[in-house]
Design an enzyme around this catalytic site. Structure first.
Site, PDB file in Angstrom:
ATOM      1  CG  ASP A 110      26.312  -7.845  16.117  1.00 15.11           C
ATOM      2  OD1 ASP A 110      26.828  -7.045  15.314  1.00 15.11           O
ATOM      3  OD2 ASP A 110      26.630  -7.879  17.323  1.00 15.11           O
TER       4      ASP A 110
ATOM      5  CD  GLU B 242      26.383   1.091  16.458  1.00 16.17           C
ATOM      6  OE1 GLU B 242      26.782  -0.091  16.548  1.00 16.17           O
ATOM      7  OE2 GLU B 242      25.404   1.535  17.096  1.00 16.17           O
TER       8      GLU B 242
END
Length: 537
Positions: A300, A484
């Site tokens: 996403d 991340e």
């Protein structure tokens, strides 16, 4: 989604063998706070839409809503003041994940597990957090809950760090979620209950068995229930029809798609979704559903799901049959087959053997591109393959669904089209979405590395591993932390954290730690072992 917490716990607690779990509020914040929720998110009381849905109410939620309705129309009513008086928000410390000077990368990761571990006794009451019976590890940053597919890659590092306790507790937490809710939610928040994530529980139980945590057959009931969740409605489907996660293609073959039960804005991305839908000519509910399904994919967001790679409002996730999702479900079916046979259920083993073979045959017809020598996604509504190549093409190798010839061709395609000096690109398509070129993500590196190795394609497997360790270690030396995602280095450019998407780059970070820690053990001579926080070589 209308079940009460008493109903959930009565069923789930008994099924999981858990004596006591704190009561869960299964109503999402949008359902619980109604017009107050919409007012807070629309007024941008917090910079991040996720902040409000993660706050903890200071009193009974029903009383807060009642009081808001009494006060909101009075002259001078201050919404921000009301929210801060009635909800507790815990900011993320800026340096929470920074390493001590001169600490090695391996030591830094081993020390982070305690920082990222959460304990059920600290679960706040009446919040959106779904209580779990046992300790678990979170990704970090704004992600302060346990995520489904993130956790599998985090576990790769827990195993190498000698944390069998956390492997065992997380295994039982996931079993508890399946027993309680019928599936593993995206994360343990009430606003994630309407969707799952890439179904990797079958891969988890294999890891548990490999590391002596618990025999995989212990989780056979949960594996079967997860499969039933993804295949719900199969009996009634006819060619050309779709139901929830499942699509029946014109020849009768069935493949899966990502889906969310709701067609409203994501509560953790409310403003962003409302703005996206406003730019589309489609009914807002369709856009919201596809945005939610995109979140269920774990990607996403990405050009994989878009008609126009530069316009998120063209998202069509539910029209696309993804190669990685169907590969993970193939693994689930093979795992159930194996464990059914081991437990003496020959009929059950034969049934799932047939399911897996049918899925592989369908994947070869619809998801294999002979022209590209790669696995791709399929648009079942437009009846053609998606031309975009992504790192998901390695997933069939990871689960053993590819033939040796297909694996060889995927190896060539990856090397020629996705490999850059910093590692494996997510897609070939540049965009302002975070799951696109030129970001690199730890789980995708791991899938490609292990998938290629499974087929004996070690040269490229080792090459990707070395490039990724170099990327992570160089940023660690400069910024003293792991992040991340990474902007993959190309010739002449320095390493940097990744960009794109709807929130800032997050530090921590669970799956980067897990994959990197495993690769460090597998490559004891790599110079990443000499990297030190805040000290360039």
């Amino acid at each position: 989604m209308t079940q009460t917490s008493d109903q959930v716990l009565a069923r789930g607690g008994q099924a999981a063998g858990v004596e006591h779990v704190a009561a869960a509020d299964v109503l999402s914040p949008a359902d619980r706070y109604q017009e107050l929720f919409r007012a807070v998110q629309s007024a941008r009381i917090f910079d991040d839409s996720k902040t409000f849905v993660d706050t903890v109410p200071r009193r009974d939620p029903a009383d807060i809503l009642r009081r808001y309705r009494e006060l909101c129309h009075e002259p001078g009513f201050d919404l921000a003041q009301f929210v801060h008086a009635h909800f507790q928000h815990e900011p993320i410390p800026d340096n929470h994940y920074d390493s001590n000077p001169d600490q090695s990368l391996r030591a830094h990761i081993d020390g982070l597990w305690n920082v990222l571990t959460r304990h059920p006794k600290t679960h706040p009451a009446r919040s959106s957090l779904l209580p779990l019976p046992f300790d678990y590890v979170v990704p970090g940053g704004r992600f302060s809950e346990m995520y489904y597919w993130d956790s599998y890659f985090t576990m790769q590092g827990l195993a190498q760090s000698g944390r069998p306790h956390l492997l065992r507790t997380m295994a039982d937490n996931f079993a508890f979620l399946i027993d309680t809710y019928g599936h593993i939610p995206n994360g343990n928040r009430s606003y994630y209950l309407s969707r799952s994530q890439p179904p990797v529980f079958a891969l988890m139980v294999e890891l548990f068995e490999t590391h002596g945590v618990r025999r995989a057959v212990h989780y056979l009931p949960q594996l079967k229930r997860e499969h039933a969740f993804w295949m719900a409605g199969a009996e009634a489907l006819k060619p050309g029809q779709a139901c929830r996660h499942l699509v029946c293609l014109p020849d009768g073959a069935m493949l899966n798609r990502y889906w969310d039960e709701r067609d409203t804005p994501r509560e953790e991305g409310y403003r962003e979704d409302v703005d996206t839908a406003a730019r589309s000519r489609r009914p807002p509910g369709e856009v919201y559903r596809d945005l939610r399904a995109g979140a269920a994919s774990g990607w996403d967001f990405s050009s994989r799901w878009l008609s126009d790679p530069n316009d998120l409002s063209t998202i069509r996730t539910t029209a696309i049959l993804p190669i990685d999702l169907n590969s993970f479900l193939y693994k689930l079916e093979r795992q159930i087959e194996r464990l059914s046979q081991a437990s003496g259920d020959s009929a059950g083993a034969a049934a799932f053997h047939a399911h897996a073979n049918a899925r592989r045959a369908a994947a070869n017809r619809y998801l294999w591109s002979e022209a590209d020598g790669a696995y791709v996604d399929y648009d079942w509504q437009l009846e053609h393959q998606r031309r975009e190549l992504s790192a998901a093409t390695a997933t069939p190798l990871y689960v053993g669904m590819a033939s040796q010839e297909q694996a060889q061709r995927v190896r060539h395609t990856i090397a020629s089209r996705l490999l850059v000096p910093g590692g494996l690109m997510t897609t070939e398509q540049p965009s302002n979405q975070q799951w696109d070129r030129a970001n690199g993500w730890a789980p995708l590196q791991w899938i490609a590395i292990a998938g290629l190795r499974r087929y004996g394609l070690r040269t490229l497997s080792e090459d990707i591993a070395h490039r990724w360790l170099e990327t992570v270690s160089r940023l660690y030396e400069r910024e003293s932390k792991l992040v991340e995602k990474y902007a993959l280095r190309s010739a002449g450019h320095a390493e940097a954290g990744g960009s794109g998407g709807e929130y800032p780059l997050q530090d921590g970070f669970g799956w980067t730690n897990g994959v990197t820690r495993n690769l460090l053990d597998a490559h004891p001579t790599h110079r990443a072992h000499h990297a030190r926080a805040g000290r360039r070589r």
